[in-house]
Design an enzyme around this catalytic site. Structure first.
Site, PDB file in Angstrom:
ATOM      1  N   ARG A 178     118.653  16.163  -2.565  1.00  8.26           N
ATOM      2  CA  ARG A 178     119.769  15.365  -2.075  1.00  8.26           C
ATOM      3  C   ARG A 178     119.199  14.113  -1.415  1.00  8.26           C
ATOM      4  NH1 ARG A 178     121.219  15.489   3.239  1.00  8.26           N
ATOM      5  NH2 ARG A 178     119.886  16.690   4.632  1.00  8.26           N
ATOM      6  N   ARG A 214     124.399   8.647   5.210  1.00  7.26           N
ATOM      7  CA  ARG A 214     125.216   8.855   6.406  1.00  7.26           C
ATOM      8  C   ARG A 214     126.189   7.691   6.566  1.00  7.26           C
ATOM      9  NH1 ARG A 214     120.597  10.485  10.790  1.00  7.26           N
ATOM     10  NH2 ARG A 214     119.575  12.128   9.571  1.00  7.26           N
ATOM     11  N   ARG A 247      98.358  15.937  -1.544  1.00 12.32           N
ATOM     12  CA  ARG A 247      98.256  14.498  -1.376  1.00 12.32           C
ATOM     13  C   ARG A 247      97.516  14.244  -0.073  1.00 12.32           C
ATOM     14  NH1 ARG A 247      98.330  10.834  -4.921  1.00 12.32           N
ATOM     15  NH2 ARG A 247      99.496   9.298  -3.707  1.00 12.32           N
ATOM     16  N   ARG A 300     103.557   2.749   5.339  1.00 14.47           N
ATOM     17  CA  ARG A 300     104.165   2.397   6.615  1.00 14.47           C
ATOM     18  C   ARG A 300     103.119   1.902   7.596  1.00 14.47           C
ATOM     19  NH1 ARG A 300     106.022   8.193   9.329  1.00 14.47           N
ATOM     20  NH2 ARG A 300     104.012   9.245   9.297  1.00 14.47           N
ATOM     21  N   GLU A 347      99.202   3.348   6.891  1.00 14.94           N
ATOM     22  CA  GLU A 347      99.000   4.609   6.170  1.00 14.94           C
ATOM     23  C   GLU A 347      98.987   4.355   4.663  1.00 14.94           C
ATOM     24  OE1 GLU A 347     101.565   7.843   7.145  1.00 14.94           O
ATOM     25  OE2 GLU A 347     101.224   7.668   9.303  1.00 14.94           O
ATOM     26  N   TYR A 406     104.696  22.645   3.556  1.00 19.55           N
ATOM     27  CA  TYR A 406     104.837  21.589   4.560  1.00 19.55           C
ATOM     28  C   TYR A 406     105.678  22.119   5.711  1.00 19.55           C
ATOM     29  CZ  TYR A 406     105.893  17.367   7.029  1.00 19.55           C
ATOM     30  OH  TYR A 406     106.004  16.435   8.023  1.00 19.55           O
ATOM     31  N   ASP A 465     107.278  21.236   9.631  1.00 18.05           N
ATOM     32  CA  ASP A 465     107.453  20.448  10.840  1.00 18.05           C
ATOM     33  C   ASP A 465     106.835  21.232  11.999  1.00 18.05           C
ATOM     34  OD1 ASP A 465     108.790  18.234   9.770  1.00 18.05           O
ATOM     35  OD2 ASP A 465     110.714  19.271   9.805  1.00 18.05           O
TER      36      ASP A 465
END
Length: 378
Positions: A173, A177, A259, A291, A311, A359, A361
């Protein structure tokens, strides 16, 4: 002399440190080793001229779990930083995540109804059936303008290949917003630890022996050699391994893909404010970095001068630092085979993003460490 531990914890990052801290509460004795010259893994922060530097990329703590928020606040006080990144595309500046500020900048619209109509019209004009790749998937979800300016180049830099060569399921998705809200995260709790992440890990590891610049294989070889020669050696009942699971098994089934990242840090003592925001993404393919982070903005401009980090995404090869598991079908299938080997490995448990090829958080790292502790103390 034999020094004995309940656990050898391989990796002094967040997972290994939480595990060791919690096991100590249960009376278990852990020895933590890490091949790096510092604790804290990828959440390691240093300091220069009063500026707290996220050495391995931006880490903003966010969670909706009050138990995890209360836990991490037991080690540090957090500020009220809210992650509101910006994006630059060919000199144009947009707000992230994709919200009404973004849509207003793109098309001059003011209301959610206008923005929704614009996106719907673009999607209908594309006439995409079943998306066959990531490009078609993103276009069918967000329309052509959002895709071309804010998704395409950034994604191709991240993955190192064309969006047409990437599978559609990578983007399930696109978070559109229809409010004027630049807060990237929707979690209830968010912030940056005052003093940085390294002091948090230092507190977690208080009273726990830590050996840095220590490679796991070399450590094991040395202890066996010492024991055979009648010299002092270290033994342990169990290993928590937070390194790469395929490396542990000598890549016997093949390499899992990752990566990597290359960080280019620049110290600018004569400048107090380089970009006006903590995180600015560069979404065109031609700019090689994804970034720029300006570290002082995580703590609202504290410190003298400024320090920025660019980066650069990179292909991973053995010897490089792995940052992101490539969780596509091929790699996930291969990981399941390594998981079968891991389940048969006596006296070894695997944790963290590399040991579990996932991955995470930071809040999910802590949750997973809690779960592992719970299993171990039963």
């Amino acid at each position: 002399m034999n020094r004995h531990f309940d656990y050898l914890v391989v990796g002094a990052g967040l997972f290994g440190s939480v595990f060791s801290h919690e096991m100590k509460k249960h009376g278990r004795i852990c020895l933590v080793i890490d091949k790096r010259e510092h604790i804290a893994g990828n959440v390691y922060t240093s300091i220069k001229r009063g500026i707290r530097i996220h050495e391995y990329g931006a880490h903003i703590f966010h969670t909706s779990n009050p138990k995890i928020w209360n836990y991490i606040n037991g080690f540090a006080e957090f500020n009220h930083f809210v992650n509101s990144p910006m994006a630059v595309y060919r000199g144009e500046i947009y707000n992230l995540p994709f919200n009404m500020n973004t849509f207003s900048r793109l098309w001059g619209v003011r209301t959610p109804k206008e923005a929704e109509a614009k996106i719907r019209s673009q999607i209908e004009n594309l006439s995409i059936g079943e998306p066959q790749n990531l490009e078609e998937q993103a276009l069918s979800l967000a329309g052509s303008d959002v895709y071309e300016k804010l998704i395409k180049g950034y994604t191709e830099k991240q993955w190192g290949r064309s969006c047409r060569e990437l599978p559609a399921f990578i983007i399930k998705r696109v978070p559109l917003r229809f409010t004027y809200d630049n807060n990237y995260f929707t979690d209830r709790y968010q912030g940056i630890p005052i003093g940085g992440y390294t002091p948090i890990i230092t507190k977690m590891l208080e009273g726990i022996e830590v050996m840095l610049r220590t490679d796991y294989r070399e450590f094991c070889r040395q202890q066996k050699e010492n024991a055979s020669a009648g010299r002092d050696f270290i033994s342990y009942d169990k290993v928590l391994y937070t390194g790469m699971v395929d490396e542990y098994f000598d890549y016997c089934l093949g390499n899992l893909e990752y990566r990597s990242l290359r960080f280019e840090k620049e110290d600018i003592p004569e400048c107090d404010n380089f970009q006006g925001n903590a995180v600015v993404n560069y979404t065109e393919r031609e700019i090689p970095y994804t970034r720029i982070i300006e570290h002082k903005h995580f703590e609202f401009g504290a410190g003298e001068g400024t320090v920025i980090t660019r980066e650069y995404p990179a292909a991973w090869k053995p010897g490089d630092e792995p940052y992101y598991p490539v969780n596509d079908e091929r790699n996930n299938d291969l990981f399941l085979k390594y998981q079968e080997l891991a389940a048969k490995e006596k006296g070894v448990i695997f944790g963290g993003r590399l040991g579990q090829y996932r991955y995470y958080d930071m809040d999910k790292v802590i949750e997973a460490a809690f779960e592992m502790v719970e299993k171990e103390v039963k």
